[in-house]
Write a protein that holds these residues in place. Sequence first.
Motif, PDB file in Angstrom:
ATOM      1  N   ASN A 169       0.900  -1.381  -0.159  1.00 14.38           N
ATOM      2  CA  ASN A 169      -0.130  -0.094   0.260  1.00 14.38           C
ATOM      3  C   ASN A 169       0.802   1.061   0.027  1.00 14.38           C
ATOM      4  O   ASN A 169       1.576   1.773  -0.994  1.00 14.38           O
ATOM      5  CB  ASN A 169      -0.760  -0.030   1.713  1.00 14.38           C
ATOM      6  N   ASN A 170       0.559   2.327   1.181  1.00 19.01           N
ATOM      7  CA  ASN A 170       1.454   3.168   0.957  1.00 19.01           C
ATOM      8  C   ASN A 170       2.874   3.130   1.861  1.00 19.01           C
ATOM      9  O   ASN A 170       3.628   4.181   2.585  1.00 19.01           O
ATOM     10  CB  ASN A 170       0.754   4.495   1.974  1.00 19.01           C
ATOM     11  N   CYS A 171       3.376   2.046   2.181  1.00 17.21           N
ATOM     12  CA  CYS A 171       4.506   1.583   3.140  1.00 17.21           C
ATOM     13  C   CYS A 171       5.148   0.708   2.432  1.00 17.21           C
ATOM     14  O   CYS A 171       4.919   0.026   1.474  1.00 17.21           O
ATOM     15  CB  CYS A 171       4.029   0.561   4.626  1.00 17.21           C
ATOM     16  N   VAL A 172       6.460   0.631   2.991  1.00 22.87           N
ATOM     17  CA  VAL A 172       7.226  -0.440   2.374  1.00 22.87           C
ATOM     18  C   VAL A 172       7.461  -1.514   3.706  1.00 22.87           C
ATOM     19  O   VAL A 172       8.053  -0.032   4.675  1.00 22.87           O
ATOM     20  CB  VAL A 172       8.459   0.812   2.041  1.00 22.87           C
ATOM     21  N   GLN A 173       8.124  -2.591   3.292  1.00 20.74           N
ATOM     22  CA  GLN A 173       8.440  -3.206   4.357  1.00 20.74           C
ATOM     23  C   GLN A 173       9.994  -3.624   4.317  1.00 20.74           C
ATOM     24  O   GLN A 173      10.485  -3.861   3.708  1.00 20.74           O
ATOM     25  CB  GLN A 173       7.572  -4.242   4.874  1.00 20.74           C
ATOM     26  N   THR A 178      13.242  -5.921  10.986  1.00 20.91           N
ATOM     27  CA  THR A 178      12.370  -5.102  10.386  1.00 20.91           C
ATOM     28  C   THR A 178      11.587  -4.133  10.149  1.00 20.91           C
ATOM     29  O   THR A 178      11.104  -3.367  12.105  1.00 20.91           O
ATOM     30  CB  THR A 178      11.578  -6.495  10.212  1.00 20.91           C
ATOM     31  N   LEU A 179      11.586  -3.318   9.552  1.00 17.44           N
ATOM     32  CA  LEU A 179      10.367  -2.104  10.220  1.00 17.44           C
ATOM     33  C   LEU A 179       9.821  -1.333   8.886  1.00 17.44           C
ATOM     34  O   LEU A 179       9.828  -2.106   7.726  1.00 17.44           O
ATOM     35  CB  LEU A 179      11.705  -0.759   9.720  1.00 17.44           C
ATOM     36  N   LEU A 180       8.642  -0.700   9.312  1.00 20.13           N
ATOM     37  CA  LEU A 180       8.032  -0.147   8.005  1.00 20.13           C
ATOM     38  C   LEU A 180       7.287   0.853   8.391  1.00 20.13           C
ATOM     39  O   LEU A 180       7.402   1.514   8.649  1.00 20.13           O
ATOM     40  CB  LEU A 180       6.250  -0.891   8.878  1.00 20.13           C
ATOM     41  N   LEU A 181       8.223   2.019   6.985  1.00 23.84           N
ATOM     42  CA  LEU A 181       8.592   2.831   6.702  1.00 23.84           C
ATOM     43  C   LEU A 181       7.501   3.412   5.950  1.00 23.84           C
ATOM     44  O   LEU A 181       6.887   2.484   4.555  1.00 23.84           O
ATOM     45  CB  LEU A 181       9.584   3.452   5.757  1.00 23.84           C
ATOM     46  N   GLN A 182       6.504   4.315   6.325  1.00 23.01           N
ATOM     47  CA  GLN A 182       5.462   5.345   5.245  1.00 23.01           C
ATOM     48  C   GLN A 182       6.005   5.774   4.124  1.00 23.01           C
ATOM     49  O   GLN A 182       7.153   6.432   4.084  1.00 23.01           O
ATOM     50  CB  GLN A 182       4.625   6.289   6.566  1.00 23.01           C
ATOM     51  N   LEU A 183       5.339   5.987   3.103  1.00 18.15           N
ATOM     52  CA  LEU A 183       6.203   6.310   1.398  1.00 18.15           C
ATOM     53  C   LEU A 183       5.168   7.876   1.728  1.00 18.15           C
ATOM     54  O   LEU A 183       4.823   8.257   2.423  1.00 18.15           O
ATOM     55  CB  LEU A 183       5.886   5.843   0.132  1.00 18.15           C
ATOM     56  N   PRO A 184       6.795   9.066   1.555  1.00 16.97           N
ATOM     57  CA  PRO A 184       8.048   8.476   0.524  1.00 16.97           C
ATOM     58  C   PRO A 184       9.249   8.180   1.542  1.00 16.97           C
ATOM     59  O   PRO A 184       9.361   8.604   2.839  1.00 16.97           O
ATOM     60  CB  PRO A 184       8.406   9.805   0.076  1.00 16.97           C
ATOM     61  N   ALA A 185      10.023   7.867   1.161  1.00 13.95           N
ATOM     62  CA  ALA A 185      11.202   7.576   2.140  1.00 13.95           C
ATOM     63  C   ALA A 185      12.219   7.291   1.476  1.00 13.95           C
ATOM     64  O   ALA A 185      12.221   7.477   0.696  1.00 13.95           O
ATOM     65  CB  ALA A 185      10.494   6.337   3.145  1.00 13.95           C
ATOM     66  N   VAL A 186      13.454   6.349   2.125  1.00 11.65           N
ATOM     67  CA  VAL A 186      14.654   6.962   1.873  1.00 11.65           C
ATOM     68  C   VAL A 186      15.479   5.450   2.301  1.00 11.65           C
ATOM     69  O   VAL A 186      15.013   4.911   3.510  1.00 11.65           O
ATOM     70  CB  VAL A 186      15.852   8.346   2.315  1.00 11.65           C
ATOM     71  N   ILE A 187      15.965   4.668   1.562  1.00 14.32           N
ATOM     72  CA  ILE A 187      16.152   3.571   1.812  1.00 14.32           C
ATOM     73  C   ILE A 187      17.641   3.828   1.383  1.00 14.32           C
ATOM     74  O   ILE A 187      18.056   3.310   0.264  1.00 14.32           O
ATOM     75  CB  ILE A 187      15.621   2.610   1.597  1.00 14.32           C
ATOM     76  N   THR A 188      18.953   2.462   1.676  1.00 18.95           N
ATOM     77  CA  THR A 188      20.050   1.821   1.251  1.00 18.95           C
ATOM     78  C   THR A 188      20.350   1.288   1.427  1.00 18.95           C
ATOM     79  O   THR A 188      19.707   0.303   2.049  1.00 18.95           O
ATOM     80  CB  THR A 188      20.922   3.169   2.252  1.00 18.95           C
TER      81      THR A 188
END
Lengths: 249, 316
Positions: free
Chosen positions: A150-154, A165-175
């Motif tokens: 949905n509107n998140c990225v796990q 493990t984290l659940l981030l709301q988008l928009p987000a930055v990942i490395t």
Amino acid sequence: MKVLVTVKRVVDYTVPVRVKDDQTGVDTANVKMSMNPFDEIAVEEAIRLKEQGIAHEVIVVSIGLPVCQDTLRTALSMGADRAILVETDLDIQPLAAAKIFKAIALQESPQLIILGKQAIDSDHNQTGQMLAGLLNWPQATFISKLKVENNCVQVTREIEGGLETLLLQLPAVITTDLRLNKPRYLSLPQIMQAKKKPLQIMSASTLQLDLQPRLKIIKVVAPQKRRAGIKVSSVTELFDRLKNETQVW
Amino acid sequence: MKILFLSEHDNKKLQISNYHVLTAAQQLAGEIDVLVIGDHCETVVQAAQKLPSIHKVLVADAPEYAHQLAENSAELIASLAKEYQYIVASASAFGKNCLPRVAALLDLALVSDVVTIISPDTFERYIYAGNALTTVVINESIKILTIRQTAFSEAEPDKNEVAPVEMINTVFENKRTKFINQELTKNTRPELTAAKIIVSGGRGFKSAENFKLLEKLADQLGAAVGASRAAVDAGFAPNDYQVGQTGKVVAPDLYIAIGISGAIQHLAGMKDSKVIVAINSDPDAPIFAIADYGLVADLFDVLIEIEKFIKDKECN
């Protein structure tokens, strides 16, 4: 969803680097250059999101000399849709890079920005975290797993004692970390096709940002070399020598 | 000169890394305040109070800080920053995740993975997987540093001094990042970055099953277990065993590399070990070029022999 991926042109990871005699840096003349391996993983992940129908557009961005177009073309060959080169001859350090990427993010409004966790030349491991801070977006560094919901990225992160493990709301930055995926090999038709994809070049000066290097590098030297020791012929000899010649056993 | 030292802990105990990073902070010659960010972390605070030659312990204790996520930790640190001339933390996954975000919030540069403090504004750090060493000068009003733990010795705890505690009551929320879980590798062995002896295995082990032989050896020697990237990628060992440019950097008294060929990325993580032993069936493996003692042999034969050797020694 729009995904922005950053790529850096670096000395290929297989090249043994040599420090210049005048101690000003590492010799990069006539050395094989490639996309930073962590960035390659970032591009691969974005393309997989596109193949899964989650991302509709993958934009790659690089900063540096005109020759960085090569790196962007590689990303386009892998499957990115279009590329942006922010051209500059300045020594762009992590904070300056983060400022440039923020400016691009504000223009492009991606939902997800994927960066390599570090570049294998300067080994800073800072730009993604700085970009997330400047944008005030959630961040997840050193990730080995990613799932968009949905509107998140796990995401699963590689941390000191294992995994988180984290659940981030988008928009987000990942490395990205090494085990997120294995980047694909390029085929000749893909390389040919990539030549027709749009590659926009803009001058970094048009962004009107403070990009001056804040870290002054005053010396680069080769580290003290370890010398090869001796070959032993048996386990008994090994432990005898460890006992008699070192204080570690 | 005031130094803010970001402590690393799991809400129960202080990590050993803090004692090493504290040695670096002491070299900056200033008044050191230790910051503990966590939830129900009283025991950590008590241990932090006994850290040697520190001024006070700042405590941000709230459920919002339970998982020490970068977003609100960075906001908290940035809110305290203007009192200080330095902010330091370990160059561990935690420090590397959090401090660059702090730096960005303050529009400051950061020096990562410092291995030598030359003067108050001049530091040494490695680049190109340890193949070059740079001297860096930073002129920022607040100097933010992450410290390579293995480059500094361990500061001794001071039993006689107990530093005062100051609570920070402002709580920064973290609404957009949710902690789901942690899977920590169950490990009764010494921590890799603090171990005196490390036995490390590579692709040569051929399977996860075989890799257990290495863990058995580690238990006999009281050693920690490391692995090359190849061994981790192949699923022989968990990710937190990885030693190298992008994994853990270690510097034990004795590093025994078994079935590891020695890619430069691996060497970057272990070449500061005091004594290196390499065991590999390939006489041309690059690992031998930096090993003090090399043994060209089949690793499975060697493992049996070492086990026997140690058992015999114990019997005598």
